[in-house]
Structures are given as structure tokens and as C-alpha cells.
Scaffold this motif. Structure first.
Motif, PDB file in Angstrom:
ATOM      1  N   VAL A  56       0.968  -0.987   0.052  1.00 55.66           N
ATOM      2  CA  VAL A  56      -0.248  -0.012  -0.041  1.00 55.66           C
ATOM      3  C   VAL A  56       1.248   1.447   0.025  1.00 55.66           C
ATOM      4  O   VAL A  56       0.736   2.368  -0.785  1.00 55.66           O
ATOM      5  CB  VAL A  56      -0.908   0.319   1.023  1.00 55.66           C
ATOM      6  CG1 VAL A  56      -1.742   1.320   1.129  1.00 55.66           C
ATOM      7  CG2 VAL A  56      -1.898  -1.514   0.764  1.00 55.66           C
ATOM      8  N   SER A  59       2.225   2.069  -3.536  1.00 52.39           N
ATOM      9  CA  SER A  59       1.450   1.882  -4.174  1.00 52.39           C
ATOM     10  C   SER A  59       0.968   4.002  -4.112  1.00 52.39           C
ATOM     11  O   SER A  59       0.809   4.390  -4.805  1.00 52.39           O
ATOM     12  CB  SER A  59      -0.298   2.037  -3.946  1.00 52.39           C
ATOM     13  OG  SER A  59       0.503   0.395  -4.746  1.00 52.39           O
ATOM     14  N   LEU A  60       0.835   3.897  -2.726  1.00 56.23           N
ATOM     15  CA  LEU A  60       0.544   5.746  -3.020  1.00 56.23           C
ATOM     16  C   LEU A  60       1.616   6.464  -2.688  1.00 56.23           C
ATOM     17  O   LEU A  60       1.355   7.170  -3.149  1.00 56.23           O
ATOM     18  CB  LEU A  60       0.229   5.251  -0.839  1.00 56.23           C
ATOM     19  CG  LEU A  60      -0.903   5.073  -0.587  1.00 56.23           C
ATOM     20  CD1 LEU A  60      -1.088   5.098   1.131  1.00 56.23           C
ATOM     21  CD2 LEU A  60      -2.295   5.876  -0.740  1.00 56.23           C
ATOM     22  N   TRP A  98      -7.708   0.730   5.990  1.00 56.64           N
ATOM     23  CA  TRP A  98      -7.821  -0.486   5.464  1.00 56.64           C
ATOM     24  C   TRP A  98      -9.327  -0.925   5.373  1.00 56.64           C
ATOM     25  O   TRP A  98      -9.914  -1.355   4.151  1.00 56.64           O
ATOM     26  CB  TRP A  98      -6.444  -1.419   6.015  1.00 56.64           C
ATOM     27  CG  TRP A  98      -7.241  -2.761   5.679  1.00 56.64           C
ATOM     28  CD1 TRP A  98      -7.008  -4.138   6.372  1.00 56.64           C
ATOM     29  CD2 TRP A  98      -6.181  -3.158   4.113  1.00 56.64           C
ATOM     30  NE1 TRP A  98      -7.132  -5.200   5.224  1.00 56.64           N
ATOM     31  CE2 TRP A  98      -6.289  -4.797   4.048  1.00 56.64           C
ATOM     32  CE3 TRP A  98      -5.548  -2.619   3.582  1.00 56.64           C
ATOM     33  CZ2 TRP A  98      -5.645  -5.014   3.241  1.00 56.64           C
ATOM     34  CZ3 TRP A  98      -5.049  -3.319   2.221  1.00 56.64           C
ATOM     35  CH2 TRP A  98      -5.329  -4.604   2.205  1.00 56.64           C
ATOM     36  N   LEU A 131      -7.214   2.871  -3.317  1.00 51.61           N
ATOM     37  CA  LEU A 131      -7.276   3.683  -2.869  1.00 51.61           C
ATOM     38  C   LEU A 131      -6.836   5.252  -2.246  1.00 51.61           C
ATOM     39  O   LEU A 131      -6.207   5.771  -1.442  1.00 51.61           O
ATOM     40  CB  LEU A 131      -5.160   4.262  -3.715  1.00 51.61           C
ATOM     41  CG  LEU A 131      -4.593   3.092  -4.068  1.00 51.61           C
ATOM     42  CD1 LEU A 131      -3.563   2.841  -5.241  1.00 51.61           C
ATOM     43  CD2 LEU A 131      -4.277   2.328  -2.879  1.00 51.61           C
ATOM     44  N   PHE A 134      -7.276   6.345   1.203  1.00 50.30           N
ATOM     45  CA  PHE A 134      -5.697   6.183   1.944  1.00 50.30           C
ATOM     46  C   PHE A 134      -5.108   7.550   1.408  1.00 50.30           C
ATOM     47  O   PHE A 134      -4.829   8.214   2.465  1.00 50.30           O
ATOM     48  CB  PHE A 134      -4.614   5.304   1.470  1.00 50.30           C
ATOM     49  CG  PHE A 134      -4.975   3.552   1.999  1.00 50.30           C
ATOM     50  CD1 PHE A 134      -5.367   2.946   2.964  1.00 50.30           C
ATOM     51  CD2 PHE A 134      -5.743   2.925   0.735  1.00 50.30           C
ATOM     52  CE1 PHE A 134      -5.622   2.020   3.402  1.00 50.30           C
ATOM     53  CE2 PHE A 134      -6.556   2.020   0.868  1.00 50.30           C
ATOM     54  CZ  PHE A 134      -6.167   1.362   2.168  1.00 50.30           C
ATOM     55  N   ASP A 158      -7.576   6.075  -8.644  1.00 50.15           N
ATOM     56  CA  ASP A 158      -6.383   4.900  -8.349  1.00 50.15           C
ATOM     57  C   ASP A 158      -7.043   4.179  -7.864  1.00 50.15           C
ATOM     58  O   ASP A 158      -7.561   3.411  -6.344  1.00 50.15           O
ATOM     59  CB  ASP A 158      -4.965   5.082  -8.119  1.00 50.15           C
ATOM     60  CG  ASP A 158      -4.569   5.761  -9.494  1.00 50.15           C
ATOM     61  OD1 ASP A 158      -3.984   5.583 -10.117  1.00 50.15           O
ATOM     62  OD2 ASP A 158      -4.788   7.429  -9.106  1.00 50.15           O
ATOM     63  N   ILE A 160      -5.410  -0.453  -6.480  1.00 52.39           N
ATOM     64  CA  ILE A 160      -4.897  -2.198  -6.570  1.00 52.39           C
ATOM     65  C   ILE A 160      -5.303  -2.921  -6.886  1.00 52.39           C
ATOM     66  O   ILE A 160      -6.941  -3.465  -6.472  1.00 52.39           O
ATOM     67  CB  ILE A 160      -4.028  -2.497  -4.890  1.00 52.39           C
ATOM     68  CG1 ILE A 160      -3.477  -1.678  -4.318  1.00 52.39           C
ATOM     69  CG2 ILE A 160      -3.615  -4.028  -5.400  1.00 52.39           C
ATOM     70  CD1 ILE A 160      -2.376  -1.110  -3.057  1.00 52.39           C
TER      71      ILE A 160
END
Length: 310
Positions: A56, A59-60, A98, A131, A134, A158, A160
Motif C-alpha cells: 500500500v 502504491s501511495l 484499510w 486507494l 488512504f 487509482d 490496487i
């Protein structure tokens, strides 16, 4: 007539075993994979996994860095963005976010699988983790540190990728079948097993129950053994990227736990029925009068009387 009854009983036993093999995964799918609350509870422990946190955070970092206009500035800011993202996923603020992200992603995926979504294109066949939840949490932190991150950067769409299918229509058909079949799954297994016992010859009914329980127990054990192989085959070749693969692996491991539990419960019940019926059949045989060939017990008693007379 006895042969016909034995044949019908055998067919019903096999049908009961097949129904049990289908019933357990169907009940698992309905109660875990397609239930958002259960799914969120099952995947919640993933927030404590280092691999999930790292995936995560990576990706962030990529998404936030991509929002910075200048290439040189983005390259220079990447270490700071990575530091903030890593601090966030390691903090106590990460688990609730999450869970919320999983809730949003799962609810959308189930709507697609049940063909109830007017927004998601079913032809894409992709189940994702958004995402944005987050990003909303770390955006202000980045701005406080002087990074030129726009106010609306958190609305990126965006994701995952957790699952991708080339033929989502097949999955939709399977889900529709599960929805129809699951409420009847356990009753069908019980009815078929009971009919197999009733149709069997009177002297073979307990043995039939023992065989049915034993075969179901063996089938559950086979499913437990083959489960990891089947899952690996199902997800092999998915192009989800390195980060997505880490999260996917953790998600699969977490989601397999309740299925294994249900399979072991089914094995225990079936084994108990099988062993109990076998023991009962042995007790019944032990209590029956001995039968000698050609004359049975009566012939044996006549022989004893003759010996005494002699």
C-alpha cells in the motif's frame, strides 16, 4: 428386488457425496466471499501484515508522486512521500482506513458479480482496492510539509488490483447459481443421504450410513489438500504488478482460512457419522443370533440335543 435397492442406494450415496462437495464451497462463497461484512472481518488482519503495508505504501507513493507536476520536483519529493506513506501504514490510523477501503472495493465488486452495478463495466472483470481513502489521510500531511499537492489529488480512482478475470460473465453466472443453490445445499445433502439409507436393504442400512459418512469425509480431506493448488491455478498469470501481487497473496491466504475451517467441520461431522454408524452396525451384528451354514442356529441347537442324547 434386493439388487435394485442396492443399486438405487449406491446412486443416492454418490449424489449425496457430490452434493456435499458442492455445498461446502457454495456456503463459503455466500457467507464469506459475497458478504461484505464477513469479507471485511476476514481481511482486516491483513492490515498488520508487513507485505500488505509495504504494498500500500509503495502504491501511495507512486500515486502521490504522479500528482506533482514537475518531474524533477517529483523525483526529489519521492523519498519524503515514501516516508510519509510508510509512517501512515505503520500507524494505528491504517487499520480502520484499510477496512473502509476493503468495504468500498468489495461492495462494488459484489454489485458487479451480481450484475447490479450501473457504474462498473462488467466486461473489465476486475476486483480492486481503491486507494482514495488512504490518499485522503496523507494529503494534508504532505501539504503541511510544503509539497505542492493539490487539494483534489485524493480523487484519483487509482486502485490496487486484487482479482482480474477475462470472462466475468462466467463468474456472474456462477454467483447467480450460488445464490439460488446455497439455501438448499445442506437440506439436499441430508435428504439424499437419508434416502440412501432408507432405500438400502434392511440389513445394510447402517453400513450405508457408514459408507456415506466415510466418502464425504474423504472428499473433504481431498478438498483441503487440493485447495492451495486450485487457488494458485485460478490466480496464475494475473498481471497485477509487484505490489498488487503481494496484497493478492495476503488476501488469498486470509480468505482461505474460513474455507479450510468449514471443510474441517464438514470432515468432522461426516467422520463422526461414518464411525458412529460403523460401530452401531458392528454392535447389531454382534447381537444377532449365530447362523451356521445350511441350518442356522436351529440346526446348531438340534446338533447339541443329539450329542446330549448320545
Amino acid at each position: 428386488m434386493a439388487g435394485v435397492r442396492s443399486f438405487l442406494s449406491g446412486v443416492l450415496v454418490l449424489l449425496a457425496v457430490v452434493a456435499a462437495v458442492v455445498a461446502v464451497p457454495a456456503r463459503y462463497a455466500e457467507g464469506t466471499l459475497l458478504d461484505t461484512d464477513a469479507y471485511v472481518r476476514t481481511t482486516a488482519p491483513m492490515a498488520a501484515e508487513i507485505t500488505t503495508q509495504d504494498a500500500v505504501a509503495e502504491s501511495l507513493t507512486g500515486v502521490v508522486t504522479g500528482q506533482i507536476d514537475s518531474g524533477l520536483l517529483a523525483a526529489a519529493a519521492r523519498p519524503l512521500v515514501g516516508e510519509v506513506a510508510e509512517a501512515f501504514v505503520r500507524s494505528d490510523s491504517f487499520p480502520p482506513v484499510w477496512e473502509e477501503a476493503n468495504r468500498q472495493g468489495h461492495a462494488a465488486a459484489v454489485r458487479v458479480l451480481r450484475d447490479e452495478s450501473d457504474v462498473v463495466d462488467a466486461a473489465d472483470g476486475v476486483v480492486t482496492l481503491p486507494l482514495d481513502p488512504f490518499l485522503e489521510r496523507i494529503g494534508q500531511v504532505l501539504r503541511d510539509r510544503g509539497l505542492p499537492v493539490t487539494e483534489g489529488f485524493a480523487t484519483t480512482d487509482d486502485v490496487i488490483v486484487l482479482y482480474a478475470s477475462q470472462d466475468l460473465s462466467t463468474a456472474q453466472s456462477a454467483v447467480a447459481l450460488v445464490d439460488r443453490w446455497t439455501p438448499w445445499a445442506l437440506p439436499v445433502v441430508v435428504v439424499l443421504a437419508a434416502l440412501a439409507v432408507v432405500v438400502a436393504r434392511p440389513g445394510r442400512r447402517l453400513a450405508t450410513a457408514a459408507v456415506t459418512g466415510g466418502l464425504v469425509a474423504v472428499a473433504m480431506l481431498v478438498m483441503v489438500v487440493l485447495l492451495p493448488v486450485a487457488v494458485q491455478a485460478a490466480f496464475a498469470g494475473l498481471d497485477v504488478g509487484a505490489s498488487g501481487q503481494q496484497v493478492l497473496d495476503d488476501a488469498v491466504d486470509a480468505l482461505l482460512v474460513p474455507l479450510r475451517t468449514q471443510l474441517w467441520w464438514a470432515f468432522g461431522v461426516a467422520a463422526a457419522v461414518g464411525v458412529g454408524s460403523a460401530v452401531a452396525a458392528g454392535v447389531v451384528r454382534a447381537r444377532r443370533p449365530d447362523r451356521a451354514p445350511g441350518g442356522g442356529r436351529a440346526a446348531g441347537q438340534s446338533s447339541e440335543v443329539a450329542q446330549k442324547s448320545a
